[in-house]
Scaffold this active site. Structure first.
Site, PDB file in Angstrom:
ATOM      1  N   HIS A  46      -2.792  -7.312 -12.775  1.00 28.40           N
ATOM      2  CA  HIS A  46      -2.037  -6.599 -11.978  1.00 28.40           C
ATOM      3  C   HIS A  46      -0.823  -5.765 -12.784  1.00 28.40           C
ATOM      4  CE1 HIS A  46      -2.781  -7.644  -7.715  1.00 28.40           C
ATOM      5  NE2 HIS A  46      -3.149  -8.790  -8.186  1.00 28.40           N
TER       6      HIS A  46
ATOM      7  N   ARG B  75      10.311  -3.352  -4.189  1.00 33.69           N
ATOM      8  CA  ARG B  75      11.334  -4.074  -5.165  1.00 33.69           C
ATOM      9  C   ARG B  75      12.065  -3.106  -6.096  1.00 33.69           C
ATOM     10  NH1 ARG B  75      11.020  -9.580  -5.135  1.00 33.69           N
ATOM     11  NH2 ARG B  75      12.616  -9.684  -6.901  1.00 33.69           N
TER      12      ARG B  75
ATOM     13  N   THR C 219       0.877  -0.327  -3.126  1.00 39.84           N
ATOM     14  CA  THR C 219       0.369  -0.485  -1.870  1.00 39.84           C
ATOM     15  C   THR C 219       1.273   0.287  -0.857  1.00 39.84           C
ATOM     16  OG1 THR C 219       1.114  -2.587  -1.453  1.00 39.84           O
ATOM     17  CG2 THR C 219      -1.032  -2.425  -2.071  1.00 39.84           C
TER      18      THR C 219
ATOM     19  N   LYS D 289       0.648   2.763   2.681  1.00 34.22           N
ATOM     20  CA  LYS D 289       1.304   2.418   4.257  1.00 34.22           C
ATOM     21  C   LYS D 289       1.659   3.752   4.489  1.00 34.22           C
ATOM     22  CE  LYS D 289       2.339  -2.305   2.657  1.00 34.22           C
ATOM     23  NZ  LYS D 289       3.565  -2.832   1.942  1.00 34.22           N
TER      24      LYS D 289
HETATM   25  C1  LIG Z   1       3.966  -3.134   0.753  1.00 33.85           C
HETATM   26  C2  LIG Z   1       5.081  -4.032   0.314  1.00 33.85           C
HETATM   27  C3  LIG Z   1       5.536  -3.790  -0.618  1.00 33.85           C
HETATM   28  C4  LIG Z   1       4.934  -2.973  -1.904  1.00 33.85           C
HETATM   29  O1  LIG Z   1       5.238  -2.224  -2.128  1.00 33.85           O
HETATM   30  P1  LIG Z   1       5.346  -1.083  -3.210  1.00 33.85           P
HETATM   31  O2  LIG Z   1       5.938   0.233  -2.780  1.00 33.85           O
HETATM   32  O3  LIG Z   1       3.563  -0.801  -3.636  1.00 33.85           O
HETATM   33  O4  LIG Z   1       5.913  -1.718  -4.444  1.00 33.85           O
HETATM   34  C5  LIG Z   1       6.593  -4.489  -1.248  1.00 33.85           C
HETATM   35  N1  LIG Z   1       7.060  -5.526  -0.283  1.00 33.85           N
HETATM   36  C6  LIG Z   1       6.854  -5.400   0.939  1.00 33.85           C
HETATM   37  C7  LIG Z   1       7.700  -6.259   2.100  1.00 33.85           C
HETATM   38  C8  LIG Z   1       5.714  -4.745   1.560  1.00 33.85           C
HETATM   39  O5  LIG Z   1       5.347  -4.567   2.499  1.00 33.85           O
END
Ligand SMILES: *Cc1c(COP(=O)(O)O)cnc(C)c1O
Length: 798
Positions: free
Chosen positions: A354, A536, A643, A647
């Site tokens: 990762h 984060r 990810t 979304k």
């Molecule tokens: C999807 C998700 C992440 C990952 O977000 P990135 O923008 O890919 O770092 C982190 N925290 C939560 C609560 C999420 O739903």
């Protein structure tokens, strides 16, 4: 599940009332929202049990291969609505509650998030569990039942404050305790040779006790188990000491054991060289492997045949002690020879990498490994020399044990038959930069499986307005076959459809504006562009770039108030690891800037900054459907996949982003003309760093960036403490490892393009709708089908 199995509103209502009375022991007249939420959850859970039993039975009967997903994190979020949707009873639940005079939203929002993870890695594990269930892939997730999940974030005078998280203070209705499923986990002690075999006598032991959560897939056709382990003491409470009045000492064994599963480490981007962390990793892994072997032997199968029945996936290196532990169990407990044991181990294991960040690659001092897991240290050495012997051409610096450290990445690589990256770019970088030598020795072992997200939670559940429109337009069933969203494409020439598409976005934006007013006390207009960066807090994700550009925009508005600006709401969300000082300074800067800009009468509604505390899965579900613009602006080469980016685009937000992680593939899928690209590429980033003065040079080339840094340095946003950001500004001029300065002007230009595009709402609507229509590839069903085919060699049992 056939429709005939679906309950009527009256039936469900009776079941809820039954649980309120007999499970909660409450009279409806005195029941709280919590009591009703429990009653509803238990009524839904009852309906999960039948498909769950049926799936387990079928797996036993057919001898189907099982997949075991080992992860230190599962960022699950709320479960009630997710289960209701997959069972096809969400509307029935709503109506049943309404018939009881209750507010459905209030009941759903009463559920605390199960936050057993930090961010992307943990959320991926949760999406993958849901997709395995939806695809009918027989499997188990294995994790730790942390008493305290990820800390709760609060802001005090603009600063992050961490509060302990307490999800288990309330009863957790989605789990079943399994006190009969317990395994002993050893640490430390000594290893002796007895009759040519190693005998490890641990110096400490704890018990791992199972707790099962059923994970039901789409339409309730299949359900798998997420098995979480709690640590319990091997020797109970010391009654003799208690009777002598030494109450604290009497409870000691229990307290010691419980620390193991007490807290989630609140950072997955730095390697934590802590004994407790290593113990947690071994605790999870050993419990899981003992459980796997027990199940295999209970089916009267031979251990030699393990790879035909078992695939074990390591989510990052956190469970990478699985290699040595499986070898140990096969040799020391089941009497196998090393060669046979390592052969079986490699065939069973897969490893998902990762991160390329050097600070996140796990390495354990050999003395620590040798002390905490003495037998494993021997086996690790054995695996290393076995691998060296098998590959005489192996250069000396490639190996598991180097400079008195055990390198978990190399260990995972060598003990797995497949190693996968999580986006096309990331996989290329693994081959070229992270494991070039091992890649040469094992051609074909490194493969790509681009991450995905579950469309059930991230579209169907989180965005009912858009989901209805999609179903009305192309029919039902896209939730399980997300490529079907392509059928929306012809409708982008249909003005009526585009109006409805933007009306759905509008509804979501109104809901969010209402929530922001209620919770943040800030009034924002749903006509403004909602520009969102939630993830984060990390320097490589470059929230700093975003806030510097925002300051620049404000500066321009003040200088030239008559110009035509698209009103924007800048929304931030995210937690910094408690010890991460630089990230916490960035949060504080965003908060300070928000205070100044939001109260500047010269700006009014044209620019607002909102940063609600405690970003988590349920906040993501609220924010993402309302977003117009998705900020994916990491330094190229640093974000393995992302990810969050998926979304947003699925929900019809346009991306402003760098060529990093899965952004590259998102742009390919949605079309370059529907994506705002900017910034250095990964090779350009590497080249740029060759110039030790890159930061200074870039700043001198941008008058705007100089002005912005000057304002911060003068204390414009921290008048009560003008020096607050001296270090931050100094770092910008003198090191700027993540190349904020070098990408600043390109980012600013891309934001101008965004403004121009948003000014034409009709063409923006087309671009947004095309994003949704073309995101089918990023379903976690596609990702899991890839793992099943290329790594696990297993088939759907449906
Ligand atoms: C999807 C998700 C992440 C990952 O977000 P990135 O923008 O890919 O770092 C982190 N925290 C939560 C609560 C999420 O739903």
């Amino acid at each position: 599940m056939k429709d005939t199995h679906l309950p009527t509103v009256q039936v469900l209502r009776d079941e809820i009332e039954h649980h309120l009375t007999y499970s909660m022991g409450k009279d409806a007249r005195h029941a709280s929202v919590y009591d009703w939420r429990m009653a509803l959850s238990l009524a839904i859970r009852d309906r999960v049990v039948a498909p769950w039993f049926a799936a387990t039975r079928k797996t036993w009967e057919t001898g189907a291969k099982r997949v075991y997903y080992l992860s230190m994190e599962f960022l699950i979020g709320r479960m009630l609505e997710d289960a209701a949707i997959n069972l096809g009873i969400r509307d029935t639940c709503r109506e049943a509650l309404e018939a009881l005079g209750l507010d459905y939203e209030a009941v759903v929002e009463n559920e605390p998030d199960a936050a057993l993870g930090n961010g992307g890695l943990g959320r991926l594990a949760a999406c993958y569990m849901e997709s395995m269930a939806s695809l009918g892939c027989p499997g188990y997730g294995y994790g730790i039942r942390y008493e305290h999940g990820l800390f709760k974030q609060k802001f005090e005078a603009g600063r992050q404050v961490e509060l302990p998280e307490d999800w288990l203070r309330q009863r957790h209705p989605w789990e079943f305790e399994r006190p009969e499923s317990v395994y002993e986990i050893g640490f430390k002690g000594t290893v002796e040779m007895v009759d040519g075999r190693a005998v490890w006598t641990p110096g400490e032991t704890v018990l791992a006790e199972a707790c099962d959560m059923p994970i039901v897939g789409w339409e309730g056709k299949w359900a798998n188990t997420l098995r979480l382990w709690s640590a319990k003491p091997t020797e109970q409470f010391d009654l003799a000491r208690f009777n002598h009045g030494d109450y604290a000492a009497a409870a000691e064994p229990e307290a010691l054991a419980r620390t193991l599963s007490r807290v989630l480490y609140p950072d997955d981007t730095t390697y934590a060289g802590k004994e407790l962390r290593l113990k947690q990793e071994f605790f999870l892994t050993s419990a899981a492997l003992q459980d796997i072997l027990r199940r295999h032997l209970a089916a009267e199968l031979a251990l030699e045949d393990l790879p035909d029945h078992v695939a074990i996936q390591m989510n990052d290196t956190h469970p990478a002690i699985a290699g040595p532990e499986l070898v140990r169990l096969l040799m020391d407990v089941h009497g196998m020879e090393f060669e046979a044991a390592i052969d079986i181990t490699v065939k069973c294991l897969g490893y998902t990498n990762h991160t390329l960040l050097p600070e996140a690659l796990e390495r354990w001092a050999t003395y620590l490994m040798g002390t905490v897991l003495p037998r494993h240290m021997q086996i690790i050495e054995k695996i290393d020399s076995w691998h060296r012997a098998a590959h005489p051409g192996r250069p000396d610096y490639v190996g598991i044990v180097k400079h008195q450290e055990v390198r978990m990445g190399e260990l995972a690589f060598i003990t797995a038959h497949k190693v996968n990256g999580v986006s096309a770019l990331h996989t290329e970088l693994i081959r070229e930069n992270l494991f070039p030598q091992l890649n040469r020795l094992h051609p074909g072992r490194i493969i790509n499986q681009t991450n995905g997200i579950t469309p059930r939670r991230w579209l169907r559940m989180a965005n009912p307005a858009l989901s209805h429109l999609i179903t009305e337009t192309i029919g039902a069933g896209w939730e399980a076959d997300l490529d079907r969203l392509r059928a929306l494409e012809p409708y982008i020439e249909d003005a009526g459809f585009l109006d409805q598409f933007m009306a759905a976005k509008r509804v979501n934006k109104e809901h969010l504006a209402h929530w922001i007013a209620q919770n943040q006390g800030i009034t924002v207009s749903p006509d403004a562009m909602f520009d969102v960066q939630i993830k984060r807090l990390h320097e490589y994700k470059r929230q700093l770039l975003n806030i510097l550009q925002t300051i620049g925009e404000w500066h321009e508005m003040r200088d030239n108030p008559q110009a035509d600006y698209q009103p924007r709401v800048k929304i931030f969300g995210g937690k910094a690891a408690p010890g991460y000082v630089a990230a916490k300074q960035i949060i504080r800067l965003i908060k300070d800037v928000a205070e100044v800009i939001n109260n500047d009468p010269a700006i009014g509604d044209r620019l607002k900054i909102v940063y609600p505390a405690n970003y988590n899965v349920s906040m993501a579900e609220r924010l993402i459907p309302a977003a117009d613009l998705s900020e994916q602006i990491s330094t190229a080469g640093k974000e393995a996949s992302g990810t969050g980016n998926m979304k947003f685009a699925l929900n019809g937000a346009l991306t402003i982003g760098t060529l990093d992680g899965a952004n590259v593939e998102i742009r390919e899928q949605v079309g370059a003309e529907n994506f705002f690209l900017f910034g250095l590429t990964a090779p350009e980033v590497t080249a740029r760093r060759e110039d030790p003065e890159h930061a200074r040079h870039a700043i001198l080339e941008s008058q705007m960036l100089q002005d912005v840094l000057q304002m911060i340095a003068e204390g414009r946003f921290s008048p009560e403490e003008p020096g607050r950001y001296h270090d931050l500004v100094h770092t910008m001029w003198n090191s700027d490892y993540f190349l904020v300065a070098s990408d600043f002007e390109a980012y600013r230009a891309a934001q101008k393009e965004v403004d121009a595009a948003f000014a034409n709402r009709a063409s923006w609507a087309k671009m947004a709708a095309l994003n949704t229509a073309r995101m089918g590839f990023f379903s976690s069903d596609r990702a899991i089908a890839g793992y099943m085919r290329d790594i696990w060699e297993t088939r759907s049992a449906l």
